[in-house]
Design an enzyme around this catalytic site. Structure first.
Site, PDB file in Angstrom:
ATOM      1  CG  ASN A  87      -4.752   5.521  -2.286  1.00 47.28           C
ATOM      2  OD1 ASN A  87      -5.164   5.414  -1.136  1.00 47.28           O
ATOM      3  ND2 ASN A  87      -4.527   4.467  -3.060  1.00 47.28           N
ATOM      4  CE  LYS A  92      -3.126  -1.741  -4.772  1.00 48.89           C
ATOM      5  NZ  LYS A  92      -2.564  -2.292  -3.524  1.00 48.89           N
ATOM      6  CB  SER A 112      -6.016   2.886   2.514  1.00 50.34           C
ATOM      7  OG  SER A 112      -4.987   3.189   1.574  1.00 50.34           O
ATOM      8  CG  ASN A 169      -2.454   2.136  -4.507  1.00 50.41           C
ATOM      9  OD1 ASN A 169      -3.627   2.009  -4.209  1.00 50.41           O
ATOM     10  ND2 ASN A 169      -1.501   1.423  -3.946  1.00 50.41           N
ATOM     11  CD  GLU A 180       0.100   3.469   3.242  1.00 46.16           C
ATOM     12  OE1 GLU A 180       0.918   2.545   3.381  1.00 46.16           O
ATOM     13  OE2 GLU A 180      -1.028   3.311   2.724  1.00 46.16           O
ATOM     14  CG  LEU A 183      -3.552  -5.750   2.935  1.00 40.44           C
ATOM     15  CD1 LEU A 183      -3.149  -4.899   1.740  1.00 40.44           C
ATOM     16  CD2 LEU A 183      -2.304  -6.374   3.559  1.00 40.44           C
ATOM     17  N   GLY A 184      -4.045  -6.532   6.505  1.00 43.92           N
ATOM     18  CA  GLY A 184      -3.365  -7.594   7.235  1.00 43.92           C
ATOM     19  C   GLY A 184      -4.324  -8.517   7.955  1.00 43.92           C
TER      20      GLY A 184
END
Length: 344
Positions: free
Chosen positions: A221, A213, A284, A217, A296, A30-31
Site C-alpha cells: 500500500n 496482514k 486500495s 499491507n 488509510e 471488500l464489503g
C-alpha cells in the site's frame, strides 16, 4: 493456533447455524464482494449503500470474479435507520471513515449484535467499541468489546463502478475475537464464509492476524503511493523496489515481535509468491490516491509505527514510508480543497 472448522461442526453442529439478519456497512470492493457471496449462499444480507444507491437498487450488484461471475439484487438502503437492527454487522468501511460509525451503528446494533470488522490496519476494533458506547448501544467499552470479532481479508478486488466489483485473486478470511478466545459464535461466523465458498480460519490471536496482514499491507500500500503509481507488478519487477518491499516486510515482522507477536520469517517469501500471481494489481491505497480520496494512512502505516516505537523499536523504514505517504496525502487533500474552493 488455527482451529479446524470441520471438526468443530461435527462436534457442535447445532451451534453452528447462524440464521440472523446480516448488515453490510461499507459496501465497497471488500464489503460488497463478501456481502454478495453471503447473499448468494442464501443468507439474509442487507446492504447500507452511500454511493450509487439508485443504480444498485435498480440493477443490483455485478460480481466479476475469478471464481465465477454472478449478479445479485439484494435489499439496499441509503440510511441506517431504514436498514434497522441486525444480528450481525460486517464492517468494511475504510478506516478514514470511522468517525461515521456512531451514527451508523446506533440504528443497526443491539446489545446482542455481533460486529465483525474486516478493515485494514490497527485500532479499528477499539474505535468500534467506542462508537457502540457513544451511540448508546453499550454502557462501557469493556462491554462493547465482547461483541466484536476482528478479521483480515487477503483479497484482490476493485470496484470499477458503484455496482460492479472485479475480484481477480485470493479472498481468504481469518477471524479472531477482540476479547478472549474463540467462541461458538466465532465458528458460526466462519461457517457463514465457508458455506459461501470462501476459505476462512479461526485464530486464537487477533493481534497475530492483524500484524500478519500488515506484513503485506504496509509495503504494497505504502509503496504503491510513494513510488508513484507503482502497482504490485511494478514493485516486484523493479529490483530496488522489490528489495525495499522485502526489507519493509522483515521490519514489520520485527515490529510485530516487540508487540508480542511472533511471525515466521518465511511469511515474507509466501506473501511475495502470492503477490506475483496478482499481476498489475493496485492496492486500495493506490486506487484511493489516484482517485483523490483520503487514504488509510494512520490505520495501515501510522498506528503500526507508533506501536513499534512505544515498545522501543524505531522501525525506520516503516516510519519513513509513513512520513512520505502522510505528506503526499495531506498535499493531495489540500490541493483538492483549494481547487474546489476556486471552482465554487
Amino acid at each position: 493456533m488455527v482451529y479446524s472448522i470441520s471438526i468443530f461442526v461435527s462436534e457442535t453442529q447445532s451451534a453452528m447455524k447462524f440464521g440472523g439478519k446480516i448488515g453490510i456497512v461499507g459496501a465497497g470492493a471488500l464489503g460488497a464482494f463478501y456481502g454478495a457471496r453471503l447473499y448468494r449462499a442464501g443468507n439474509d444480507v442487507h446492504f447500507l449503500v452511500r454511493t450509487g444507491f439508485e443504480l444498485i437498487r435498480e440493477h443490483g450488484y455485478e460480481i466479476r470474479s475469478c471464481d465465477g461471475d454472478f449478479t445479485i439484487k439484494p435489499p439496499v438502503y441509503s440510511a441506517p435507520e431504514d436498514l434497522g437492527k441486525c444480528d450481525l454487522i460486517l464492517v468494511g468501511l475504510k478506516a478514514f471513515a470511522n468517525h461515521f460509525l456512531p451514527e451508523v451503528l446506533g440504528p443497526l446494533a443491539t446489545p446482542n449484535t455481533v460486529v465483525v470488522t474486516l478493515q485494514n490496519g490497527l485500532g479499528n476494533e477499539e474505535t468500534i467499541a467506542e462508537a457502540l458506547v457513544k451511540c448508546g448501544v453499550h454502557r462501557s467499552v469493556a462491554e462493547a468489546s465482547k461483541q466484536i470479532i476482528g478479521g483480515t481479508a487477503f483479497l484482490c478486488s476493485n470496484r470499477v463502478a458503484p455496482n460492479v466489483i472485479i475480484h481477480s485473486a485470493h479472498g481468504f478470511v481469518r477471524l479472531a475475537e477482540f476479547q478472549g478466545s474463540p467462541k461458538e459464535r466465532t465458528f458460526a461466523v466462519a461457517q457463514l464464509f465457508l458455506d459461501a465458498g470462501i476459505s476462512c480460519e479461526v485464530r486464537e490471536s487477533l493481534a497475530a492476524i492483524r500484524w500478519e496482514k500488515l506484513v503485506w499491507n504496509i509495503p504494497f500500500n505504502g509503496l504503491g503511493v510513494a513510488a508513484h503509481q507503482a502497482d504490485t507488478a511494478v514493485i516486484l519487477a523493479d529490483p530496488e523496489l522489490r528489495t525495499t518491499a522485502v526489507e519493509i516486510m522483515k521490519e514489520v515482522i520485527a515490529a510485530a515481535k516487540v508487540n508480542g507477536v511472533d511471525l515466521d520469517e518465511r511469511l515474507v517469501a509466501d506473501l511475495i509468491g502470492k503477490t506475483e500471481i496478482m499481476g498489475h494489481y493496485k492496492s486500495s491505497m493506490q486506487i484511493d490516491f489516484e482517485a483523490g480520496r483520503p487514504l488509510e494512512v494512520e490505520a495501515i502505516l501510522g498506528e503500526p509505527v507508533r506501536r513499534a516505537q512505544q515498545k522501543g523499536f524505531s522501525a525506520p523504514r516503516m516510519h519513513m514510508l509513513y512520513a512520505l505517504v502522510r505528506r503526499m496525502d495531506q498535499l493531495r487533500q489540500s490541493n483538492l480543497e483549494n481547487s474546489q474552493s476556486r471552482s465554487s
